[in-house]
Design a protein around this motif. Sequence first.
Motif, PDB file in Angstrom:
ATOM      1  N   GLU A 246       0.818  -1.210   0.000  1.00  0.00           N
ATOM      2  CA  GLU A 246       0.000   0.000   0.000  1.00  0.00           C
ATOM      3  C   GLU A 246       0.854   1.264   0.000  1.00  0.00           C
ATOM      4  O   GLU A 246       0.419   2.314  -0.481  1.00  0.00           O
ATOM      5  CB  GLU A 246      -0.905   0.006   1.237  1.00  0.00           C
TER       6      GLU A 246
ATOM      7  N   PRO B 214      -2.408  -1.528  -5.340  1.00  0.00           N
ATOM      8  CA  PRO B 214      -3.687  -1.639  -4.631  1.00  0.00           C
ATOM      9  C   PRO B 214      -4.270  -3.044  -4.650  1.00  0.00           C
ATOM     10  O   PRO B 214      -4.837  -3.501  -3.654  1.00  0.00           O
ATOM     11  CB  PRO B 214      -4.583  -0.651  -5.385  1.00  0.00           C
ATOM     12  N   THR B 215      -4.093  -3.737  -5.763  1.00  0.00           N
ATOM     13  CA  THR B 215      -4.652  -5.089  -5.867  1.00  0.00           C
ATOM     14  C   THR B 215      -3.999  -6.032  -4.866  1.00  0.00           C
ATOM     15  O   THR B 215      -4.683  -6.776  -4.149  1.00  0.00           O
ATOM     16  CB  THR B 215      -4.472  -5.639  -7.294  1.00  0.00           C
TER      17      THR B 215
ATOM     18  N   GLN C 176      -4.921  -5.057  -1.185  1.00  0.00           N
ATOM     19  CA  GLN C 176      -6.253  -5.519  -0.811  1.00  0.00           C
ATOM     20  C   GLN C 176      -6.286  -7.034  -0.641  1.00  0.00           C
ATOM     21  O   GLN C 176      -6.972  -7.557   0.244  1.00  0.00           O
ATOM     22  CB  GLN C 176      -7.269  -5.089  -1.874  1.00  0.00           C
ATOM     23  N   SER C 177      -5.538  -7.735  -1.464  1.00  0.00           N
ATOM     24  CA  SER C 177      -5.505  -9.192  -1.370  1.00  0.00           C
ATOM     25  C   SER C 177      -4.924  -9.646  -0.031  1.00  0.00           C
ATOM     26  O   SER C 177      -5.486 -10.531   0.635  1.00  0.00           O
ATOM     27  CB  SER C 177      -4.677  -9.766  -2.527  1.00  0.00           C
TER      28      SER C 177
ATOM     29  N   ASN D 281      -8.812  -1.647   4.798  1.00  0.00           N
ATOM     30  CA  ASN D 281      -9.526  -2.327   3.718  1.00  0.00           C
ATOM     31  C   ASN D 281     -10.643  -1.460   3.151  1.00  0.00           C
ATOM     32  O   ASN D 281     -11.120  -1.699   2.041  1.00  0.00           O
ATOM     33  CB  ASN D 281     -10.117  -3.641   4.250  1.00  0.00           C
TER      34      ASN D 281
END
Length: 231
Positions: free
Chosen positions: A192, A198-199, A202-203, A229
């Motif tokens: 982050e 971002p992917t 978030q994962s 999140n």
Amino acid sequence: MVFVNLSSCFVLLCWCFVTLLSAPSVVHSLAVPPQVNRKAVMTAAAIEFVKNRNPAEALSLYNNLPASPYLWQRGLVAYCASEFEVAGKQFRFDRSVNGGDGEEALWECASLARLNRPRSELLDSLPPKGLSLNDPRAVIRDSVKLFYDFLSLPPDSSPAPLVEKLLTSSNIDTDGDKTRFYADLYVALFYESLCPSPTLAQSYLAQALNTAYGKSSSDFMVATADNMNRL
């Protein structure tokens, strides 16, 4: 005649009021705000952050407290409220009295990264050589090393080997879900802030929150992951 008497009374009242205000004890009592109930503020802010998932409101409550170290909660709340300048300063303040805490180093570094500070400044925010020797938690020491080692690489280097090293070390398999939660959380923070993706961020946040610890604990850090999140 009545008018004159009323005017005289008014002048006398004004003189008395000015005299009272000029008295040191009165001036002091007017200038000093009521003492803040630290425990009440901390409780209300925690409810906003942990229960209501409202970092902005939680930060406004923490801001009622005098500036002081040992307020890492305020730093986390500020980060989740996207107030990265506030967050970075709070973690730096905390580390001035608790320099061995690897987590605060990670969050200060991440806050500075979100402010697009130069790589050299990010490195300086971490313990020398990335060694958080005073932190007893292997997963935190390894997370600090991930941040430091990545920042020490040439720009555009792939972080994948370093991330894999963290996720396969730290005694994750033997220490249980809490350690797995923290490993995933700090890989998410890494993606982050230092190596924006971002992917992937978030994962890894989803993985952290999907651990048994993430699902069942009311820990402030679990609330932090959930608030991240939602950013």
